[in-house]
Write an enzyme that holds these catalytic residues in place. Structure first.
Site, PDB file in Angstrom:
ATOM      1  N   CYS A 128       0.897  -1.179   0.000  1.00  0.00           N
ATOM      2  CA  CYS A 128       0.000   0.000   0.000  1.00  0.00           C
ATOM      3  C   CYS A 128       0.924   1.215   0.000  1.00  0.00           C
ATOM      4  CB  CYS A 128      -0.877   0.021   1.246  1.00  0.00           C
ATOM      5  SG  CYS A 128      -1.702  -1.548   1.600  1.00  0.00           S
ATOM      6  N   PRO A 149       1.750   7.781  -1.024  1.00  0.00           N
ATOM      7  CA  PRO A 149       2.523   8.453  -2.071  1.00  0.00           C
ATOM      8  C   PRO A 149       4.003   8.067  -2.124  1.00  0.00           C
ATOM      9  CG  PRO A 149       2.237   9.929  -0.202  1.00  0.00           C
ATOM     10  CD  PRO A 149       1.472   8.672   0.122  1.00  0.00           C
ATOM     11  N   GLY A 181       6.325   7.541   0.774  1.00  0.00           N
ATOM     12  CA  GLY A 181       7.236   7.890   1.873  1.00  0.00           C
ATOM     13  C   GLY A 181       8.068   6.703   2.329  1.00  0.00           C
ATOM     14  N   GLU A 238       0.304   0.206  -5.534  1.00  0.00           N
ATOM     15  CA  GLU A 238      -0.775   1.053  -5.025  1.00  0.00           C
ATOM     16  C   GLU A 238      -2.042   0.729  -5.800  1.00  0.00           C
ATOM     17  OE1 GLU A 238      -1.507   3.261  -2.588  1.00  0.00           O
ATOM     18  OE2 GLU A 238      -3.435   3.556  -3.551  1.00  0.00           O
ATOM     19  N   CYS A 242      -1.633   4.561  11.203  1.00  0.00           N
ATOM     20  CA  CYS A 242      -1.526   5.849  11.890  1.00  0.00           C
ATOM     21  C   CYS A 242      -2.800   6.063  12.706  1.00  0.00           C
ATOM     22  CB  CYS A 242      -1.273   6.975  10.895  1.00  0.00           C
ATOM     23  SG  CYS A 242      -2.521   7.129   9.613  1.00  0.00           S
TER      24      CYS A 242
HETATM   25  C1  LIG Z   1      -1.476   4.813   4.791  1.00  0.00           C
HETATM   26  S1  LIG Z   1      -1.585   4.941   3.078  1.00  0.00           S
HETATM   27  C2  LIG Z   1       0.020   4.472   2.548  1.00  0.00           C
HETATM   28  C3  LIG Z   1       1.088   5.511   2.756  1.00  0.00           C
HETATM   29  C4  LIG Z   1       2.398   5.115   2.114  1.00  0.00           C
HETATM   30  N1  LIG Z   1       2.828   3.819   2.588  1.00  0.00           N
HETATM   31  C5  LIG Z   1       3.510   6.114   2.353  1.00  0.00           C
HETATM   32  O1  LIG Z   1       4.344   5.902   3.208  1.00  0.00           O
HETATM   33  O2  LIG Z   1       3.559   7.136   1.643  1.00  0.00           O
HETATM   34  C6  LIG Z   1      -2.545   3.553   2.644  1.00  0.00           C
HETATM   35  C7  LIG Z   1      -2.689   3.298   1.145  1.00  0.00           C
HETATM   36  O3  LIG Z   1      -3.489   2.119   0.977  1.00  0.00           O
HETATM   37  C8  LIG Z   1      -4.296   2.268  -0.181  1.00  0.00           C
HETATM   38  N2  LIG Z   1      -5.496   1.395  -0.100  1.00  0.00           N
HETATM   39  C9  LIG Z   1      -6.766   1.730   0.149  1.00  0.00           C
HETATM   40  N3  LIG Z   1      -7.555   0.644   0.127  1.00  0.00           N
HETATM   41  C10 LIG Z   1      -6.784  -0.404  -0.165  1.00  0.00           C
HETATM   42  C11 LIG Z   1      -7.028  -1.806  -0.344  1.00  0.00           C
HETATM   43  N4  LIG Z   1      -8.247  -2.321  -0.207  1.00  0.00           N
HETATM   44  N5  LIG Z   1      -5.981  -2.573  -0.664  1.00  0.00           N
HETATM   45  C12 LIG Z   1      -4.752  -2.056  -0.785  1.00  0.00           C
HETATM   46  N6  LIG Z   1      -4.462  -0.762  -0.605  1.00  0.00           N
HETATM   47  C13 LIG Z   1      -5.473   0.060  -0.304  1.00  0.00           C
HETATM   48  C14 LIG Z   1      -4.646   3.743  -0.197  1.00  0.00           C
HETATM   49  O4  LIG Z   1      -4.966   4.176  -1.517  1.00  0.00           O
HETATM   50  C15 LIG Z   1      -3.388   4.396   0.369  1.00  0.00           C
HETATM   51  O5  LIG Z   1      -2.552   4.865  -0.667  1.00  0.00           O
END
Ligand SMILES: C[S@@+](CC[C@H](N)C(=O)[O-])C[C@H]1O[C@@H](n2cnc3c(N)ncnc32)[C@H](O)[C@@H]1O
Length: 483
Positions: free
Chosen positions: A115, A118, A120, A139, A236
């Site tokens: 996942c 963006p 990081g 993603e 988070c």
């Molecule tokens: C907490 S953010 C990730 C932040 C990223 N790891 C970073 O450090 O920049 C969670 C991500 O999971 C994605 N997401 C949402 N639903 C999901 C799903 N069912 N399966 C996998 N990823 C999913 C979202 O689009 C989002 O980009």
């Protein structure tokens, strides 16, 4: 700030006597952080130039748990400078920096960030592997995946980028990775201070819905882990349902074993009492905003037993494919070797650029673009949406080979190109898309450089230097740090 009533009712009993301190932390300004990736912050790293004094002035001391993480002023303009655009650093919430440390990736390992947008954590993982691992950053969201690809390119991070559901990847890539990060979509309770919108959007039902989705993602993730591999899980949010209780579930239902994480300064052990009391949960880590300068975070690392067989995981739910039309996957085909005709020309070109034998270059061509990559080598990719198999290096235009921006940001082999040093003002004009003077009488492709950072390419013709900074990356009004 105004916290949702149901959130207060849930947190008060969890925090007990610490509640007043926790509540008071919402009156403090959230800290911003920056990870310095291109300049050395370590004396033992002679290949990297020291951090510019101008940039250092905006740093406010080291993040205690991250060797190359710093706090920065609330008003800092670092994100609007040529240094940011050239990938010298990544602006990241300080507590999020610990997650890549928990992954603890080693050069040569195959790592999946499931996942990733963006980017990081993906960019930090690539850096920790010295760009010598095989990182796949995935993603699910079609718009966010583009931002992920751009951030990886900006940071010169070696990674393939895919745009898939965890279920589709699990079907294609069973038992394939040494480490998998699930930085899960969550109810975001830890972000209320930094992002009041998150507090407004939160509802009492969100944690349970998120926990169900997290379980789905984890069922897929575990299938892709090699026996002995590690799964890193982070959120988070404060909610036990999405943290300790998910980890206990992973032990019970997925057969994983929790591992002790390092004692990062100011982080606290996870709370066995937030789940079923099993002591192993204290091996996970929490960041509480009343105890450390950062937003709320949870991190856990679990290991798949060496004895685990692929079949043991085959029957888990969650392996559903997200898109129909993916049914013709068959045995799978690998990206990773040169294909098609006319490969010799670019192979020679890259071998010359990188001063290595041409048989050392394993680079796929997709359409006209050549990528520096073996991140996907050995993985079946038929039916998998691959946005990028690696770093875009060059484009074939007829008989010509044109360098692409990714080559500049990936650590340019300087001996191959003429270098045009720019002062900061000229670098700002270059990144805005302006043509620059060619007083030096340069010819052909030229690497533009400022402060030891390669900014991108230009093509020199008599009298001027034509700007090849990619149109989509151009920015007006970048701010100078030297004035
Ligand atoms: C907490 S953010 C990730 C932040 C990223 N790891 C970073 O450090 O920049 C969670 C991500 O999971 C994605 N997401 C949402 N639903 C999901 C799903 N069912 N399966 C996998 N990823 C999913 C979202 O689009 C989002 O980009």
């Amino acid at each position: 700030m105004q916290l949702p009533n149901a959130f207060v009712d849930m947190m008060k009993p969890l925090l007990g006597t610490a509640w007043p301190e926790f509540e008071a932390s919402y009156d403090r300004t959230p800290q911003r952080g920056v990870r310095i990736d291109r300049w050395s912050v370590r004396a033992d790293d002679p290949s990297r130039p020291p951090i510019l004094q101008a940039v250092s002035r905006h740093l406010q001391g080291q993040v205690p748990w991250m060797p190359f993480g710093f706090y920065m002023d609330e008003e800092s303009v670092l994100g609007k400078t040529v240094y940011h655009e050239a990938g010298a650093f990544y602006i990241q919430e300080p507590s999020a920096m610990a997650v890549a440390l928990a992954v603890d990736p080693k050069p040569g390992e195959r790592v999946l960030d499931l996942c990733a947008a963006p980017g990081g954590k993906s960019t930090a993982i690539a850096r920790l592997m010295n760009n010598l691992g095989r990182l796949v950053a995935n993603e699910i969201h079609p718009t966010r995946v583009k931002i992920l690809a751009e951030n990886l390119e900006r940071m010169g991070a070696a990674a393939a980028v895919t745009n898939e559901s965890p279920g589709a990847l699990a079907k294609a890539w069973p038992a394939s990775f040494d480490a998998i990060l699930v930085d899960a979509p969550c109810s975001g309770e830890g972000m209320f201070r930094k992002d009041p919108e998150a507090a407004r959007e939160w509802s009492q039902d969100a944690p349970a819905a998120c926990a169900a989705r997290q379980k789905d993602i984890l069922r897929s993730a575990v299938k892709m882990l090699l026996p002995g591999g590690r799964l890193i899980y982070s959120t988070c949010t404060f909610n036990p349902m999405e943290n300790e209780q998910i980890v206990a579930w992973m032990e019970d239902e997925l057969g994983l074993v929790v591992e002790e994480l390092p004692n990062w300064p100011l982080w606290s052990p996870g709370r066995p009492d937030f789940a079923d009391g099993r002591i192993a949960l204290s091996k996970t880590r929490r960041l509480w905003p009343h105890l450390a300068e950062g937003e709320g975070h949870f991190v856990a690392r679990l290991r798949k037993p060496e004895s685990a067989t692929t079949n043991a995981y085959a029957s888990l739910d969650g392996g559903r494919r997200s898109r129909s039309g993916r049914e013709r996957r068959g045995e799978g085909r690998s990206v990773g070797g040169a294909r098609g005709t006319g490969t010799k020309d670019w192979q020679n070109w890259l071998a010359e650029v990188y001063e290595c034998p041409d048989n050392a270059i394993k680079t796929p061509i997709l359409h006209k673009d050549i990528y520096f990559s073996d991140e996907l080598a050995g993985l079946a990719v038929d039916g998998i949406r691959v946005l990028r198999p690696g770093t875009p290096l060059a484009r074939r235009e007829g008989n010509r080979i044109e360098p692409l921006h990714g080559l500049a940001l990936r650590g340019l082999p300087k001996h191959f190109f003429n270098v045009k040093p720019l002062d900061e003002q000229a670098a700002i004009r270059y990144m805005a898309g302006d043509a620059l003077a060619n007083d030096e009488g340069l010819r052909g492709y030229v690497a533009m450089e400022h402060a030891g950072l390669c900014l991108g390419f230009a093509k020199a013709v008599p009298g001027r230097v034509n700007n090849l900074y990619p149109k989509g990356w151009r920015k007006q009004g970048l701010i100078s740090l030297s004035t």
